[in-house]
Design an enzyme around this catalytic site. Sequence first.
Site, PDB file in Angstrom:
ATOM      1  N   GLN A 166      -2.593  57.464  -7.431  1.00  0.00           N
ATOM      2  CA  GLN A 166      -1.585  56.543  -7.960  1.00  0.00           C
ATOM      3  C   GLN A 166      -2.174  55.661  -9.055  1.00  0.00           C
ATOM      4  OE1 GLN A 166       0.882  55.505  -4.714  1.00  0.00           O
ATOM      5  NE2 GLN A 166       1.915  53.899  -5.829  1.00  0.00           N
TER       6      GLN A 166
ATOM      7  N   HIS B 139      -5.009  51.659   2.065  1.00  0.00           N
ATOM      8  CA  HIS B 139      -6.349  52.003   2.572  1.00  0.00           C
ATOM      9  C   HIS B 139      -7.046  50.837   3.277  1.00  0.00           C
ATOM     10  CE1 HIS B 139      -6.051  55.946   0.856  1.00  0.00           C
ATOM     11  NE2 HIS B 139      -5.704  55.419  -0.293  1.00  0.00           N
TER      12      HIS B 139
ATOM     13  N   GLN C  18      -7.168  58.896   6.474  1.00  0.00           N
ATOM     14  CA  GLN C  18      -7.230  58.478   5.066  1.00  0.00           C
ATOM     15  C   GLN C  18      -6.279  57.312   4.754  1.00  0.00           C
ATOM     16  OE1 GLN C  18      -4.718  59.522   2.176  1.00  0.00           O
ATOM     17  NE2 GLN C  18      -6.019  61.020   1.145  1.00  0.00           N
TER      18      GLN C  18
ATOM     19  N   SER D 157      -6.945  59.862  -2.962  1.00  0.00           N
ATOM     20  CA  SER D 157      -5.856  59.361  -2.121  1.00  0.00           C
ATOM     21  C   SER D 157      -4.711  60.380  -2.083  1.00  0.00           C
ATOM     22  CB  SER D 157      -5.412  57.977  -2.610  1.00  0.00           C
ATOM     23  OG  SER D 157      -4.531  57.379  -1.684  1.00  0.00           O
ATOM     24  N   LEU D 158      -3.545  60.081  -2.677  1.00  0.00           N
ATOM     25  CA  LEU D 158      -2.449  61.057  -2.646  1.00  0.00           C
ATOM     26  C   LEU D 158      -2.881  62.376  -3.279  1.00  0.00           C
ATOM     27  CD1 LEU D 158      -0.474  61.970  -5.294  1.00  0.00           C
ATOM     28  CD2 LEU D 158      -0.432  59.512  -5.527  1.00  0.00           C
TER      29      LEU D 158
ATOM     30  N   ARG E  37       5.024  59.525   2.966  1.00  0.00           N
ATOM     31  CA  ARG E  37       3.804  58.719   2.900  1.00  0.00           C
ATOM     32  C   ARG E  37       4.049  57.460   2.057  1.00  0.00           C
ATOM     33  NH1 ARG E  37      -0.924  58.632  -0.434  1.00  0.00           N
ATOM     34  NH2 ARG E  37      -2.898  58.452   0.701  1.00  0.00           N
TER      35      ARG E  37
END
Length: 312
Positions: free
Chosen positions: A10, A204, A253, A95-96, A120
């Site tokens: 992101q 996170h 994660q 991440s994503l 998510r």
Amino acid sequence: MSRAFVFPGQGSQAVGMGRELAEAFAEARHVFQEVDDALSQKLSVLMFEGPEDQLTLTENAQPALMAVSLAVVRVLEAQGGLDLAKDAAFVAGHSLGEYSALAAAGTFSLADTARLLKLRGQSMQKAVPVGVGAMAALLGAEFEQAKEIAAEAAEGEVCEAANDNGAGQVVVSGHKGAVERAVKLAAEKGIKRAVMLPVSAPFHCALMQPAADAMAEALAKVAMNAPKAPLVANVIASKVTDPAEIRDLLVRQVTGTVRWREGVLYMKDNGVTQLVELGAGKVLSGLAKRIDKELSGTNVGTPADIEAFLKG
């Protein structure tokens, strides 16, 4: 040359992303249509035309970034014979981007990946009321130093190192007051620059546990295959191929640290010389050389990039 293919997270989204790909390649159009159908949403119109405030919403940005990455993958497969099983030493994503990497490597179907990322994004946004959490970048801080600052700033609240991006760029995440204290502490400890980030939720960190629970439930119901190339997972910064273990790591994660710097160094230590970033933006390819000067990074996100990459 040993290559790893990496997928952005992101922050790399921008209005207009993917439009040139859609105009140039039928394979890209098919990806965008499949994602639109999976989500029952004209996400591609939002990507191509905006408005920016809607595209930036995490529930839209996450599947949108994945869609652009997968459009590039499908074009490279069709036009250049890309085969991740043969051409990639590893796949990884920030991440994503880990979901994009797994979709590219055949672990998830494209439609399932789009739905997982929509959920998510929604779950991460819902996990913490707006204004309760925050994130800040500590620029010029090493990871251990940032962890110490976060622990000192917590004072009974949540404040954790969320991303170790490398090149002295560590992001902390948690309760807004604690993150603000971390920024103040960083300045006192001589960190070059500490800035609050314009994010909608504290990603996170432990505050994301409700989102982790939602992802555990969703991932338990989704079909998974072993990836065609090993995944270097964010939370362990090493390779994994077992679907059950991948599922567990994707849940961890959500609240865990993105150990990007360590993951890149792991790939380098295992023979990788080039990181190829597939999708929007140039964040990860830009970090490659700063993490280790022997690494090269290149990004492939537009028709011109694809042409150059296939010639190279």
